[in-house]
Design a protein around this motif. Structure first.
Motif, PDB file in Angstrom:
ATOM      1  N   HIS A   1      -0.080  -1.806  -8.098  1.00 22.55           N
ATOM      2  CA  HIS A   1       0.701  -2.182  -9.096  1.00 22.55           C
ATOM      3  C   HIS A   1       0.248  -3.765  -9.890  1.00 22.55           C
ATOM      4  N   ASP A   2      -1.028  -4.814  -9.364  1.00 24.80           N
ATOM      5  CA  ASP A   2      -0.492  -5.704  -9.979  1.00 24.80           C
ATOM      6  C   ASP A   2      -2.054  -5.816  -9.846  1.00 24.80           C
ATOM      7  N   PRO A   3      -2.374  -5.534 -11.225  1.00 27.72           N
ATOM      8  CA  PRO A   3      -4.093  -5.510 -12.045  1.00 27.72           C
ATOM      9  C   PRO A   3      -4.793  -6.639 -11.188  1.00 27.72           C
ATOM     10  N   ALA A   4      -4.360  -8.245 -11.709  1.00 32.74           N
ATOM     11  CA  ALA A   4      -4.968  -9.157 -11.090  1.00 32.74           C
ATOM     12  C   ALA A   4      -5.613  -8.952  -9.504  1.00 32.74           C
ATOM     13  N   CYS A   5      -4.429  -8.593  -8.426  1.00 34.60           N
ATOM     14  CA  CYS A   5      -4.933  -7.966  -7.533  1.00 34.60           C
ATOM     15  C   CYS A   5      -6.458  -6.533  -7.292  1.00 34.60           C
ATOM     16  N   THR A   6      -5.010  -5.747  -7.598  1.00 32.81           N
ATOM     17  CA  THR A   6      -6.196  -4.049  -7.668  1.00 32.81           C
ATOM     18  C   THR A   6      -7.875  -4.515  -8.017  1.00 32.81           C
ATOM     19  N   THR A   7      -8.183  -5.009  -9.551  1.00 30.22           N
ATOM     20  CA  THR A   7      -9.261  -4.860 -10.515  1.00 30.22           C
ATOM     21  C   THR A   7     -10.442  -5.207  -9.750  1.00 30.22           C
ATOM     22  N   PRO A   8     -10.467  -6.436  -8.968  1.00 30.61           N
ATOM     23  CA  PRO A   8     -11.473  -7.324  -8.425  1.00 30.61           C
ATOM     24  C   PRO A   8     -11.866  -6.465  -7.420  1.00 30.61           C
ATOM     25  N   VAL A   9     -10.605  -5.917  -6.429  1.00 30.13           N
ATOM     26  CA  VAL A   9     -11.355  -5.311  -5.619  1.00 30.13           C
ATOM     27  C   VAL A   9     -12.248  -4.081  -6.050  1.00 30.13           C
ATOM     28  N   LEU A  10     -10.838  -3.626  -6.651  1.00 29.36           N
ATOM     29  CA  LEU A  10     -11.942  -2.432  -7.107  1.00 29.36           C
ATOM     30  C   LEU A  10     -13.597  -2.568  -8.151  1.00 29.36           C
TER      31      LEU A  10
END
Length: 1088
Positions: free
Chosen positions: A764-773
């Motif tokens: 739910h937190d794009p600040a975390c998921t965006t770099p990983v994706l």
């Protein structure tokens, strides 16, 4: 009758509630009720009663607005006779009611103009009944001259506007016909009325006469501002465009009295009208050059320059900011539309160029007055200076006298402004970096003209400020204000020096100019040494940004293989700074890298400086032009320090404190991309060196792994250990070398579970998921064929399994978010989905996985990924697919791969999913983004080809029946033929009527669409042919015959290529046939 009057009273009451009440609830209820009224069957009759019997202006406005909507609707349009009656009624109504409220008058005029435009091609007994607008208005409104002008003004303006409910093609045809038949008459009428007005002593205190003159000027300006060739240029391109006056208007511009009229008006009417007059002059000065022959152009230019000279000699009205702004625009047009060789031949050129120079110098000195207008003055001098090397006229241009004055005025005025801004607390122009950069780009050309004078001035001013700055720093009693003033002056000087060095490209450089550049560069580098030595105590952000701007300009001009090793600039650097290196460029590299490292150490918490520094470092590390320098620079101690110490201890922007925002960490990707390139220079197959470099990142991964294993972690610490560094390194390792495989082995299998766990916890937190994706998407992207697996290696399949697991994990979790506010939907949901689409596309098209083995061995990784894609897709409204460019590009590129290589999967989907995908393709065909449109054409081609092949197989006697998916897909398409037919209409419409920018791509699916829908194509062809004028129908019919000539009923490559060739000829012939035709738009309506 009583009920009718009650109904009217209710409507009037609702209008008052809508426009007068302050209660939001009451207003919303009134708005809802009035919307229902506009959609009611008796709306038309009640509108007329409101106009006749309504007691308030608001009810009259409602009636006019509703009537405009009624005449504009495309479904169930009003009959021709009814529209004629409405038009005549509106004219009579205006003529008999001279005291209507202004907004009611404007609404009724807008209604009349809309009826006229939309009925432009309507005939009654071979008469275009809506084209005699000027005659009709004049006849009805002879007693109301201002109404007449308002009518014509709105009438003309409406013809330039597009309406979303009507095709752009139809708008262009109407506008073109209006231009050819009516616009010049309107322009002539407005000029004649202006001449009459200028010959009378108008009482401009009288509201009606004041309004009349204002409307006349607006009308004239709009005539000159008409989109004559249908380019729909926006206002941002205003100063680059030429007014494409039709040849039939030549007489008006050859007559010098037309130009003189506007100059006379400028001097005779109050300043409140002058900006419109000057706007008209700007347009007249911009008429296309080809309207005149050489002699006529010289005469026209002479009159224009005389008028400008007269204004400059009597500049009192220019104290008004609007007048000043428009006059600056007029001056800029003198050079944008005419050559310097033509200007110098004008009789009064010496006097005029002197006046313009004085005006420019005065304007620059008053820097606080109308700063946005300075752009036009600098634009004029920039173009003049750039023309100096090419002017062939024998007459003196005198720019060697005046450009140094302009340059000096700009520089000194900016330096003098610093003290005033700091003293009075005014807004600092340096904070508007866009405006400053624009002005410096212009000054770079002006300053290189008579460069020795520019250089001498800069050296003198720089030495004065630098000496004062040093003395202040050494003085214990120096005031902060005095230091700030000198830092501000030095900031401007560094910016300007960078700009004039960047202007070197504009002129043929000489050794002497390179030596002058060396003098300036030495001073900036010496200042850099001074400021860097003080960073531990204090620093100036604006001065550091100016240094970075200077470095960027220097890099573009003086670093690279194109620079001569014997350049006098480098000799000067060696003499003054003691930098000796056999390879020219490395000394400057050394300075830049040293400064970059210093900035990253001390300015790590200043986002503008950090990001610009990292961008400079990234630029220095990229590309083969710099490779020979980079190999030597990698061995420098400063670079080795970065490669061995990339931790938050040395570079604070790599760390986290309580004030940091996760979004500020994006610069990590840029930093590690640059480091990755530098590392790769000498890395080769040295795994020890690679592991040494990765130690800080390994420690970060291990720390997070420890947290996960003990379930006792600090959530913030775990989340901030983002994967931007690894993504930056992966992006840098973009060649077919062992380095990328080292990175992949480092991540998989050891740390992949950590990435999967992060997605599971913080989806739910794009600040975390965006770099990983994004890291995962980069890892599976086979850029430059860098993914090299041995023949016996299962790593390609294992990598896709991890990809599938991540997409499935994220997709299933993100769909549980529920309703997301519209303004946050992209950041929280669609951005991550878009990256997943890009990741899946990269994996499917990477050519390192045999996807057939998944089903063969019962592995559901591929099916899971594809089913998750469908779930995510169905959660996105159609409108969002095209509203967000990154999402649309990732979706359509993925769909292109799926329809090409996995069409059996598409065929196996449920009917509603198939219809969703086909609808998205249909909408994408008309997208403004050419990449999206081309991708849709490719998707449609694959689908149509699949359909055609399966249909051909089903009609032949074969021992092998169609598989279940193919059979069901055929059945769905046969049940819903309208979707394919609609796309056939759309593609044909674009090719015939629109500006088709990807004709080849459009041609590929079109043949299959025609072969699948031969009867529908025949009906469509007949409809288009019949929509043409009788004399054009045979030619159009022949065009269609030629289109299918020699085309066989198959989709073999040879047959497709033949059709593509035919289509090119077809489009050319159709355009020629329709050039002079005012018909044909109905076919466009039909196909929409």
């Amino acid at each position: 009758m009583t009920d009718l009057f009650q109904s009217l009273a209710q409507l009037e009451n609702l209008c008052k509630q809508l426009y007068e009440t302050t209660d939001t609830t009451t207003r919303l209820q009134a708005e809802k009720a009035l919307v229902e009224f506009t959609n009611s069957p008796d709306c038309l009759s009640k509108c007329q009663l409101l106009l006749e019997r309504g007691s308030s202006s608001y009810s009259q406005l409602l009636a006019a607005t509703c009537l405009t909507k009624l005449v504009s609707r495309t479904n169930n349009p009003l009959p021709l006779e009814q529209r004629i009656d409405i038009r005549n009624y509106v004219l009579n109504y205006l003529a008999t009611r001279p005291k209507l409220a202004t907004f009611v008058t404007q609404a009724l005029i807008q209604l009349y103009a809309r009826i006229t435009k939309l009925g432009w091609f309507d005939c009654q007994k071979d008469d275009y009944v809506f084209r005699n607008a000027i005659t009709d208005v004049t006849r009805f409104l002879q007693v109301q001259c201002i109404y007449l002008i308002q009518h014509i003004h709105t009438y003309k303006h409406t013809h330039t506007l597009t309406h979303t409910t009507h095709p752009l093609t139809k708008h262009r045809k109407i506008a073109s016909s209006f231009r050819d038949s009516s616009l010049f008459d309107i322009f002539t009428l407005s000029c004649n009325l202006l001449k009459q007005a200028s010959g009378k002593n108008l009482n401009l205190n009288d509201e009606s006469q004041h309004g009349l003159l204002m409307q006349l000027l607006k009308l004239t300006h709009n005539c000159l501002n008409f989109d004559f060739i249908g380019t729909s240029t926006d206002e941002s391109s205003d100063d680059l465009c030429t007014v494409q006056i039709p040849t039939s208007w030549r007489s008006a511009f050859l007559d010098s009295s037309t130009l003189q009229l506007f100059f006379d008006l400028y001097h005779s009417i109050p300043p409140s009208f002058s900006p419109l007059v000057l706007s008209c002059l700007v347009q007249i000065a911009s008429v296309r050059r080809s309207l005149f022959n050489n002699a006529e152009r010289a005469k026209f230019l002479s009159h224009l320059v005389d008028g400008v000279k007269r204004i400059l000699e009597n500049p009192q009205s220019l104290s008004d900011p609007n007048n000043y702004h428009e006059f600056c625009r007029l001056l800029a047009r003198l050079k944008s539309n005419y050559q310097l060789g033509e200007l110098v031949k004008v009789e009064n050129y010496p006097e005029v160029i002197r006046l313009i120079a004085n005006f420019t110098v005065t304007s620059l000195q008053h820097w606080e007055f109308a700063p946005n207008s300075v752009h036009y003055l600098l634009s004029l001098w920039q173009r003049l200076a750039a023309s100096v090397p090419y002017v062939k006229a024998t007459e003196p241009h005198m720019l060697e006298t005046y450009t140094p004055e302009v340059t000096k005025a700009y520089i000194t005025s900016r330096l003098e402004s610093v003290h005033i801004i700091l003293r009075d607390g005014l807004e600092d122009p340096l904070e508007d970096t866009g405006l400053v950069q624009q002005q410096l780009d212009q000054l770079s050309t002006i300053g290189r003209c008579e460069y020795e004078k520019t250089c001498a001035l800069l050296v003198q001013l720089f030495d004065q400020s630098a000496q004062s700055y040093q003395e202040l720093l050494q003085s214990a009693s120096a005031s902060p204000m005095d230091i700030a003033v000198q830092e501000g002056r030095l900031t401007w000087l560094v910016y300007i020096i960078g700009a004039v060095i960047g202007g070197r490209v504009s002129f043929a450089s000489t050794d002497e100019q390179d030596a002058m550049d060396g003098e300036l560069v030495c001073r900036v580098l010496q200042l850099m040494n001074l400021t860097d030595s003080r960073l531990a105590q204090a620093g100036n952000e604006k001065l550091e940004l100016a240094m970075l701007s200077f470095f960027e300009q220097f890099r573009k001009i003086y670093i690279g293989d194109q620079v001569q090793k014997s350049s006098k600039l480098y000799r000067r650097l060696s003499e003054v700074l003691g930098l000796n290196d056999e390879t020219m460029g490395s000394p400057a590299f050394f300075f830049f890298l040293s400064s970059s490292i210093t900035n990253l150490k001390y300015w790590g918490r200043c986002e503008p400086i950090t990001s610009k520094t990292l961008q400079l470092l990234n630029d220095l590390s990229i590309g083969y032009p710099f490779l020979s320098y980079v190999r030597k620079l990698v061995k420098l101690s400063a670079v080795q320090f970065m490669l061995n110490n990339h931790t938050s201890e040395h570079f604070s922007f790599l760390g986290i404190n309580n004030q940091s925002n996760l979004t500020d960490m994006r610069c990590r990707t840029t930093f590690y991309t640059a480091l990755g390139r530098l590392l790769m220079v000498d890395l080769g197959e040295d795994e020890d060196q690679y592991e040494q470099f990765m130690l800080p990142l390994t420690a970060a991964f291990e720390a997070v792994a420890q947290m996960f294993s003990t379930n006792s972690f600090n959530e913030q610490e775990a989340k901030v250990s983002d994967k931007r560094p690894e993504r930056g390194i992966a992006f840098a390792f973009n060649a077919k070398t062992p380095s990328f495989m080292m990175l992949l082995k480092w991540i998989y299998p050891s740390y992949m579970p950590i990435l999967q766990r992060a997605i599971e916890l913080w989806y739910h937190d794009p600040a975390c998921t965006t770099p990983v994706l994004k890291l995962m998407a980069e890892l599976v992207h086979n850029r430059s064929q860098r993914l090299q697996f041995d023949v016996s290696s299962p790593n390609g399949i294992l990598l896709f399994r991890e990809t599938s697991k991540m997409i499935t994990m994220y997709g299933n979790r993100i769909l549980t978010l529920g309703e997301v506010p519209k303004d946050q939907v992209y950041a929280l949901k669609l951005k991550g989905i878009s990256i997943c689409f890009s990741m899946l596309k990269a994996a499917l098209s990477g050519s390192y996985v045999n996807f057939g083995v998944f089903r063969l061995y019962g592995d559901d990784a591929l099916d899971n990924a594809l089913q998750t894609f469908i779930k995510l897709l169905l959660s996105i409204p159609h409108s969002d697919l095209l509203d967000y460019p990154k999402l649309s590009q990732s979706y359509y590129s993925l769909l292109e791969v799926l329809t090409q290589d996995h069409m059996n999967f598409i065929a196996s989907l449920e009917p509603r999913v198939i219809m969703y995908i086909l609808s998205s393709i249909s909408e994408g065909l008309t997208a403004l983004d050419t990449m999206v449109c081309t991708g849709c054409c490719s998707c449609l081609d694959h689908i149509v080809t699949y359909l055609f092949k399966q249909l051909s197989r089903s009609t032949k006697k074969r021992t092998t029946p169609l598989n279940q998916e193919s059979d069901r897909f055929l059945h769905i398409m046969q049940q819903h033929p309208e979707m394919i037919q609609q796309m056939l209409s759309t593609v044909l419409n674009i090719i015939i009527f629109e500006d088709c920018r990807n004709q080849w791509s459009m041609s590929r699916p079109l043949l299959g669409l025609i072969l699948l829908n031969e009867k529908y194509f025949s009906d469509l062809r007949n409809s288009i042919v019949n929509s043409q004028p009788p004399e054009k129908q045979q030619a159009m019919h022949l065009c269609f015959e030629n289109l299918m000539e020699g085309i066989e009923r198959n989709l073999l490559t040879k047959n497709r290529d033949r059709f593509t060739q035919n289509l090119s000829a077809f489009r050319r012939e159709v355009n020629d046939s329709m050039k002079n035709s005012t018909y044909g738009v109905n076919s466009n309506d039909m196909m929409s």
